[in-house]
Scaffold this motif. Structure first.
Motif, mmCIF file in Angstrom:
data_model
loop_
_atom_site.group_PDB
_atom_site.id
_atom_site.type_symbol
_atom_site.label_atom_id
_atom_site.label_comp_id
_atom_site.label_asym_id
_atom_site.label_seq_id
_atom_site.Cartn_x
_atom_site.Cartn_y
_atom_site.Cartn_z
ATOM 1 N N MET A 50 41.870 46.268 51.208
ATOM 2 C CA MET A 50 41.565 45.329 50.132
ATOM 3 C C MET A 50 40.058 45.273 49.907
ATOM 4 O O MET A 50 39.269 45.541 50.803
ATOM 5 C CB MET A 50 42.064 43.928 50.503
ATOM 6 N N THR A 51 39.676 44.880 48.699
ATOM 7 C CA THR A 51 38.256 44.700 48.420
ATOM 8 C C THR A 51 37.789 43.377 49.008
ATOM 9 O O THR A 51 38.592 42.488 49.310
ATOM 10 C CB THR A 51 37.979 44.678 46.903
ATOM 11 N N TYR A 52 36.492 43.225 49.159
ATOM 12 C CA TYR A 52 35.924 41.978 49.662
ATOM 13 C C TYR A 52 36.343 40.808 48.783
ATOM 14 O O TYR A 52 36.688 39.737 49.286
ATOM 15 C CB TYR A 52 34.394 42.086 49.701
ATOM 16 N N GLU A 53 36.352 41.006 47.480
ATOM 17 C CA GLU A 53 36.709 39.946 46.544
ATOM 18 C C GLU A 53 38.161 39.502 46.719
ATOM 19 O O GLU A 53 38.482 38.323 46.619
ATOM 20 C CB GLU A 53 36.457 40.391 45.093
ATOM 21 N N GLU A 54 39.061 40.453 46.978
ATOM 22 C CA GLU A 54 40.468 40.111 47.193
ATOM 23 C C GLU A 54 40.651 39.290 48.465
ATOM 24 O O GLU A 54 41.373 38.296 48.465
ATOM 25 C CB GLU A 54 41.321 41.387 47.275
ATOM 26 N N VAL A 55 39.971 39.677 49.530
ATOM 27 C CA VAL A 55 40.054 38.937 50.792
ATOM 28 C C VAL A 55 39.464 37.545 50.609
ATOM 29 O O VAL A 55 40.038 36.545 51.042
ATOM 30 C CB VAL A 55 39.332 39.697 51.928
ATOM 31 N N GLU A 56 38.330 37.460 49.942
ATOM 32 C CA GLU A 56 37.689 36.167 49.696
ATOM 33 C C GLU A 56 38.596 35.247 48.885
ATOM 34 O O GLU A 56 38.720 34.056 49.189
ATOM 35 C CB GLU A 56 36.362 36.378 48.964
ATOM 36 N N ALA A 57 39.265 35.780 47.884
ATOM 37 C CA ALA A 57 40.167 34.980 47.050
ATOM 38 C C ALA A 57 41.327 34.435 47.877
ATOM 39 O O ALA A 57 41.736 33.281 47.700
ATOM 40 C CB ALA A 57 40.689 35.825 45.882
ATOM 41 N N ILE A 58 41.852 35.227 48.792
ATOM 42 C CA ILE A 58 42.944 34.774 49.654
ATOM 43 C C ILE A 58 42.472 33.625 50.534
ATOM 44 O O ILE A 58 43.148 32.601 50.648
ATOM 45 C CB ILE A 58 43.488 35.930 50.512
ATOM 46 N N PHE A 59 41.306 33.770 51.154
ATOM 47 C CA PHE A 59 40.791 32.699 52.003
ATOM 48 C C PHE A 59 40.544 31.429 51.204
ATOM 49 O O PHE A 59 40.890 30.334 51.637
ATOM 50 C CB PHE A 59 39.503 33.124 52.716
ATOM 51 N N LYS A 60 39.953 31.548 50.028
ATOM 52 C CA LYS A 60 39.700 30.365 49.202
ATOM 53 C C LYS A 60 41.014 29.682 48.823
ATOM 54 O O LYS A 60 41.134 28.464 48.866
ATOM 55 C CB LYS A 60 38.906 30.743 47.954
ATOM 56 N N PHE A 61 42.020 30.458 48.448
ATOM 57 C CA PHE A 61 43.307 29.907 48.086
ATOM 58 C C PHE A 61 43.927 29.173 49.268
ATOM 59 O O PHE A 61 44.413 28.054 49.150
ATOM 60 C CB PHE A 61 44.248 31.012 47.591
ATOM 61 N N LYS A 62 43.918 29.816 50.444
ATOM 62 C CA LYS A 62 44.533 29.233 51.628
ATOM 63 C C LYS A 62 43.813 27.965 52.075
ATOM 64 O O LYS A 62 44.445 27.007 52.504
ATOM 65 C CB LYS A 62 44.583 30.227 52.777
ATOM 66 N N LEU A 63 42.503 27.948 51.986
ATOM 67 C CA LEU A 63 41.741 26.767 52.405
ATOM 68 C C LEU A 63 41.971 25.580 51.474
ATOM 69 O O LEU A 63 41.831 24.429 51.877
ATOM 70 C CB LEU A 63 40.259 27.094 52.493
ATOM 71 N N ASN A 64 42.354 25.843 50.229
ATOM 72 C CA ASN A 64 42.564 24.774 49.256
ATOM 73 C C ASN A 64 44.042 24.480 49.017
ATOM 74 O O ASN A 64 44.388 23.645 48.187
ATOM 75 C CB ASN A 64 41.893 25.118 47.930
ATOM 76 N N GLU A 65 44.915 25.134 49.742
ATOM 77 C CA GLU A 65 46.355 25.081 49.487
ATOM 78 C C GLU A 65 46.960 23.687 49.581
ATOM 79 O O GLU A 65 47.796 23.317 48.770
ATOM 80 C CB GLU A 65 47.070 26.019 50.462
ATOM 81 N N ASP A 66 46.567 22.878 50.546
ATOM 82 C CA ASP A 66 47.184 21.574 50.741
ATOM 83 C C ASP A 66 46.399 20.439 50.115
ATOM 84 O O ASP A 66 46.647 19.280 50.412
ATOM 85 C CB ASP A 66 47.372 21.290 52.236
ATOM 86 N N ASN A 67 45.456 20.719 49.273
ATOM 87 C CA ASN A 67 44.651 19.656 48.637
ATOM 88 C C ASN A 67 45.400 19.009 47.510
ATOM 89 O O ASN A 67 46.194 19.450 46.849
ATOM 90 C CB ASN A 67 43.330 20.197 48.119
#
Length: 67
Positions: A50-67
């Motif tokens: 995966m590209t850096y941007e794809e990995v970063e997007a996954i982490f951002k999504f997961k960190l904000n998932e339960d907000n």
């Protein structure tokens, strides 16, 4: 592993991750606990494919998932 991480709820774990993002050990342990609580069985592709941007997007999504 730090047992107090298991006592934290997901929001507290995300805050802990944010506060300890430069401490590789603390971050890895907290992320392991957070991901172990994951309900679905979706598997992401290996990060090497995966590209850096794809990995970063996954982490951002997961960190904000339960907000």
């Amino acid at each position: 592993m730090n047992n107090s991480l298991y006592d934290m709820n997901n929001a507290e774990l995300r805050q802990y991750l944010s506060e300890n993002r430069n401490d590789e050990t603390a971050f890895s342990q907290a992320l392991e606990v957070l991901l172990s609580r994951k309900k679905d069985g979706f598997k992401y592709p290996a990060p090497q494919s995966m590209t850096y941007e794809e990995v970063e997007a996954i982490f951002k999504f997961k960190l904000n998932e339960d907000n």
